[in-house]
Design an enzyme around this catalytic site. Structure first.
Site, mmCIF file in Angstrom:
data_model
loop_
_atom_site.group_PDB
_atom_site.id
_atom_site.type_symbol
_atom_site.label_atom_id
_atom_site.label_comp_id
_atom_site.label_asym_id
_atom_site.label_seq_id
_atom_site.Cartn_x
_atom_site.Cartn_y
_atom_site.Cartn_z
ATOM 1 N N SER A 119 0.813 -1.225 0.000
ATOM 2 C CA SER A 119 0.000 0.000 0.000
ATOM 3 C C SER A 119 0.844 1.273 0.000
ATOM 4 O O SER A 119 1.892 1.343 0.639
ATOM 5 C CB SER A 119 -0.872 -0.014 1.252
ATOM 6 N N GLU A 137 0.203 3.650 1.707
ATOM 7 C CA GLU A 137 0.276 4.115 3.095
ATOM 8 C C GLU A 137 1.678 3.908 3.674
ATOM 9 O O GLU A 137 2.053 4.587 4.623
ATOM 10 C CB GLU A 137 -0.752 3.379 3.956
ATOM 11 N N TYR A 182 -1.478 0.041 10.642
ATOM 12 C CA TYR A 182 -1.763 -0.574 9.337
ATOM 13 C C TYR A 182 -0.549 -0.451 8.419
ATOM 14 O O TYR A 182 -0.095 -1.430 7.815
ATOM 15 C CB TYR A 182 -2.989 0.093 8.703
HETATM 16 P P1 NAP Z 1 -11.461 -4.594 1.752
HETATM 17 O O1 NAP Z 1 -12.600 -4.248 0.854
HETATM 18 O O2 NAP Z 1 -11.444 -4.055 3.144
HETATM 19 O O3 NAP Z 1 -11.402 -6.191 1.808
HETATM 20 C C1 NAP Z 1 -10.598 -6.845 2.751
HETATM 21 C C2 NAP Z 1 -10.803 -8.337 2.627
HETATM 22 O O4 NAP Z 1 -9.971 -9.002 3.576
HETATM 23 C C3 NAP Z 1 -12.242 -8.809 2.914
HETATM 24 O O5 NAP Z 1 -12.551 -9.859 2.034
HETATM 25 C C4 NAP Z 1 -12.134 -9.335 4.340
HETATM 26 O O6 NAP Z 1 -13.096 -10.323 4.644
HETATM 27 C C5 NAP Z 1 -10.756 -9.968 4.290
HETATM 28 N N1 NAP Z 1 -10.165 -10.167 5.626
HETATM 29 C C6 NAP Z 1 -10.001 -9.262 6.606
HETATM 30 N N2 NAP Z 1 -9.404 -9.828 7.667
HETATM 31 C C7 NAP Z 1 -9.192 -11.127 7.339
HETATM 32 C C8 NAP Z 1 -8.605 -12.234 8.019
HETATM 33 N N3 NAP Z 1 -8.134 -12.124 9.268
HETATM 34 N N4 NAP Z 1 -8.537 -13.424 7.374
HETATM 35 C C9 NAP Z 1 -9.034 -13.551 6.113
HETATM 36 N N5 NAP Z 1 -9.615 -12.547 5.426
HETATM 37 C C10 NAP Z 1 -9.676 -11.353 6.044
HETATM 38 O O7 NAP Z 1 -10.081 -4.192 1.079
HETATM 39 P P2 NAP Z 1 -9.755 -3.787 -0.461
HETATM 40 O O8 NAP Z 1 -9.969 -2.336 -0.607
HETATM 41 O O9 NAP Z 1 -10.386 -4.761 -1.354
HETATM 42 O O10 NAP Z 1 -8.172 -3.992 -0.469
HETATM 43 C C11 NAP Z 1 -7.586 -5.249 -0.798
HETATM 44 C C12 NAP Z 1 -6.176 -5.313 -0.244
HETATM 45 O O11 NAP Z 1 -5.395 -4.262 -0.808
HETATM 46 C C13 NAP Z 1 -6.056 -5.117 1.260
HETATM 47 O O12 NAP Z 1 -4.972 -5.900 1.695
HETATM 48 C C14 NAP Z 1 -5.729 -3.661 1.436
HETATM 49 O O13 NAP Z 1 -5.040 -3.447 2.651
HETATM 50 C C15 NAP Z 1 -4.848 -3.439 0.215
HETATM 51 N N6 NAP Z 1 -4.827 -2.095 -0.358
HETATM 52 C C16 NAP Z 1 -6.013 -1.460 -0.652
HETATM 53 C C17 NAP Z 1 -5.978 -0.227 -1.258
HETATM 54 C C18 NAP Z 1 -7.260 0.498 -1.632
HETATM 55 O O14 NAP Z 1 -7.188 1.719 -1.902
HETATM 56 N N7 NAP Z 1 -8.387 -0.183 -1.711
HETATM 57 C C19 NAP Z 1 -4.744 0.357 -1.582
HETATM 58 C C20 NAP Z 1 -3.571 -0.332 -1.277
HETATM 59 C C21 NAP Z 1 -3.634 -1.576 -0.693
HETATM 60 P P3 NAP Z 1 -14.535 -9.973 5.291
HETATM 61 O O15 NAP Z 1 -15.451 -9.701 4.117
HETATM 62 O O16 NAP Z 1 -14.851 -11.200 6.044
HETATM 63 O O17 NAP Z 1 -14.359 -8.765 6.165
HETATM 64 O O1 F7E Z 2 -9.037 8.095 4.017
HETATM 65 C C1 F7E Z 2 -9.436 11.499 5.242
HETATM 66 C C2 F7E Z 2 -8.526 10.564 6.021
HETATM 67 O O2 F7E Z 2 -10.023 6.000 4.923
HETATM 68 C C3 F7E Z 2 -8.508 8.956 3.033
HETATM 69 C C4 F7E Z 2 -7.295 2.073 2.494
HETATM 70 O O3 F7E Z 2 -7.859 1.388 1.395
HETATM 71 O O4 F7E Z 2 -6.124 3.584 1.052
HETATM 72 C C5 F7E Z 2 -7.059 3.521 2.105
HETATM 73 O O5 F7E Z 2 -6.581 4.211 3.248
HETATM 74 C C6 F7E Z 2 -8.236 10.317 3.643
HETATM 75 C C7 F7E Z 2 -7.476 10.253 4.966
HETATM 76 O O6 F7E Z 2 -8.361 5.911 3.002
HETATM 77 C C8 F7E Z 2 -12.749 11.107 6.652
HETATM 78 O O7 F7E Z 2 -8.022 11.202 7.193
HETATM 79 C C9 F7E Z 2 -11.444 12.745 6.082
HETATM 80 O O8 F7E Z 2 -6.487 11.246 4.983
HETATM 81 O O9 F7E Z 2 -10.620 6.735 2.579
HETATM 82 P P1 F7E Z 2 -9.620 6.641 3.643
HETATM 83 P P2 F7E Z 2 -6.837 5.772 3.470
HETATM 84 O O10 F7E Z 2 -6.655 6.021 4.914
HETATM 85 O O11 F7E Z 2 -6.016 6.566 2.529
HETATM 86 C C10 F7E Z 2 -4.830 3.031 1.341
HETATM 87 C C11 F7E Z 2 -3.977 3.136 0.112
HETATM 88 C C12 F7E Z 2 -4.919 1.665 1.908
HETATM 89 O O12 F7E Z 2 -3.999 0.867 1.737
HETATM 90 C C13 F7E Z 2 -5.992 1.398 2.896
HETATM 91 O O13 F7E Z 2 -6.244 0.001 3.000
HETATM 92 O O14 F7E Z 2 -9.498 10.922 3.936
HETATM 93 N N1 F7E Z 2 -10.795 11.596 5.787
HETATM 94 N N2 F7E Z 2 -12.641 12.474 6.609
HETATM 95 C C14 F7E Z 2 -11.582 10.561 6.122
HETATM 96 N N3 F7E Z 2 -11.400 9.229 6.009
HETATM 97 C C15 F7E Z 2 -12.415 8.422 6.433
HETATM 98 N N4 F7E Z 2 -12.275 7.072 6.302
HETATM 99 N N5 F7E Z 2 -13.562 8.914 6.971
HETATM 100 C C16 F7E Z 2 -13.788 10.262 7.118
HETATM 101 O O15 F7E Z 2 -14.807 10.679 7.612
#
Ligand code: NAP
Ligand code: F7E
Length: 334
Positions: A129, A131, A153
């Site tokens: 990520s 992050e 995270y």
């Molecule tokens: P998501 O919608 O939150 O999905 C997370 C998945 O992980 C769900 O299927 C969840 O199952 C499963 N999970 C959580 N804890 C688990 C455990 N202990 N054992 C087995 N399965 C578990 O996330 P996403 O947005 O699709 O992201 C996919 C991956 O990419 C994640 O690893 C995330 O950290 C990473 N990532 C995401 C982003 C982004 O912007 N979306 C960017 C960079 C990296 P349940 O349905 O049971 O909760």
């Molecule tokens: O926040 C700000 C918050 O929770 C984005 C995950 O998929 O992307 C995701 O992480 C920004 C942050 O995503 C609210 O403070 C303001 O600066 O949508 P977010 P994230 O934290 O960037 C990365 C790449 C991952 O890997 C993660 O798994 O928005 N923000 N107000 C807020 N964020 C949330 N959630 N809720 C608010 O009310």
């Protein structure tokens, strides 16, 4: 027929990646957690024809259970493993640091160990990520930019990143990291900021909600479309050698700009509806992210397609349909 094992199949990326893999002719095995209610809503549509021999199979498992992961891997003998499972919410990781690290850091190691004992180890994809860049030390961020994680995270993801590199170098396993910047879609979880905004704005438009409470509006992210990004995930494992790739749009926008796009599209002034609530602030924030996906473009031929404006509108249109149904139910007193 190639066999893929997908962890996190019920999540946003898991569902889009599974669609893509099925389209490409794979047999897909997905690990799901036992839950007291159904949570396969994002993949239910993939069981189209009940008479067709299913190429999508679900199996119970959890990244916190190493024995279970070992038996799944040895039973299925996949060609490719996509490790998408994680406790993926940054704010929640401050409230549940030990659980987050157990899943997002040690979970990866458990899976890598299961893979290492295979006779012919599968190719391994790790969902790394942006992050990890946290308090960024350079703009834009590339594969060479040092990490500065700012949450449990992010620290857990940095651990998994390096374990993946180490299994590649120590054991010659095909193990690659996709360093994905934020990517969104109509299937994004509703507590992430983009979806929280599109859900609320459409409900406000239809008179179902009055206010939207948010945290830091100045944070900037490089937001792309999940449907585009799962193509990159697949390409990472099709490359001729294992490596690490930044996947991003190369653009950065603030939460305020996302509000402008969504509320503007609905002809509303967000300043009348949005209030800042400190409860959504994080103890340490990531202020600015912007990725340079030049390496992925050059070596994988991948480029982000859906623009920031198109993404905001796609999510708003999809959530408007949900809000319209909610309105019908509300009008009928249900
Ligand atoms: P998501 O919608 O939150 O999905 C997370 C998945 O992980 C769900 O299927 C969840 O199952 C499963 N999970 C959580 N804890 C688990 C455990 N202990 N054992 C087995 N399965 C578990 O996330 P996403 O947005 O699709 O992201 C996919 C991956 O990419 C994640 O690893 C995330 O950290 C990473 N990532 C995401 C982003 C982004 O912007 N979306 C960017 C960079 C990296 P349940 O349905 O049971 O909760
Ligand atoms: O926040 C700000 C918050 O929770 C984005 C995950 O998929 O992307 C995701 O992480 C920004 C942050 O995503 C609210 O403070 C303001 O600066 O949508 P977010 P994230 O934290 O960037 C990365 C790449 C991952 O890997 C993660 O798994 O928005 N923000 N107000 C807020 N964020 C949330 N959630 N809720 C608010 O009310």
């Amino acid at each position: 027929m190639r066999k893929a094992l997908v962890t996190g199949i019920t999540g946003q990326d898991g569902s889009y990646l599974t669609e893509l893999l099925l389209k490409k002719g794979y047999e897909v095995w997905g690990i799901i957690r036992r839950s007291s209610s159904f949570h396969t809503g994002r993949i239910d549509h993939l069981y189209k024809d009940p008479h067709e021999k299913p190429r999508l199979r679900l199996i119970y498992g959890d990244l916190t259970d190493g024995g279970n992961l070992s038996s799944i891997v040895s039973e299925i003998q996949p060609d490719e493993i996509y490790n998408l499972a994680a406790q993926s919410h940054v704010k929640v990781s401050f409230q549940m640091p030990i659980y987050t690290v157990n899943t997002d850091a040690l979970g990866t190691l458990r899976l890598l160990e299961a893979l290492r004992s295979m006779k012919r180890p599968a190719k391994f994809y790790q969902a790394s990520s942006s992050e990890m860049y946290g308090k960024v030390v350079e703009i834009p961020q590339t594969e060479k930019t040092p990490f500065y994680p700012r949450s449990p995270y992010a620290a857990a993801k940095a651990y998994s990143f390096w374990q993946t590199v180490n299994y590649r170098e120590a054991y010659g396993i095909f193990a690659s990291n996709g360093i994905l910047f934020n990517h969104e879609s109509p299937r994004r979880g509703e507590t992430f900021v983009t979806r929280k905004i599109t859900r609320a704005a459409t409900r406000i438009k239809l008179g179902l909600q009055e206010k939207l409470f948010l945290g830091n509006l100045d944070a900037r992210r490089d937001w792309g479309y999940a449907g585009d990004y799962v193509e990159a995930i697949w390409l990472v494992l099709q490359h001729d050698k294992s490596d690490d790739f930044v996947i991003a749009t190369n653009e950065s926008h603030s939460v305020r700009e996302f509000l402008d796009e969504v509320f503007g599209y609905l002809e509303l002034d967000w300043k009348k509806y949005v209030e800042v609530d400190e409860k959504y602030f994080r103890p340490t924030e990531v202020d600015f992210l912007q990725g340079d996906a030049g390496k992925a473009e050059k070596l994988l031929g991948w480029k982000s397609k859906v623009t920031f404006k198109e993404l905001a509108r796609m999510m708003t249109d999809a959530d408007m349909k949900i809000a319209e149904n909610e309105k019908i139910l509300a009008d009928h007193g249900r």
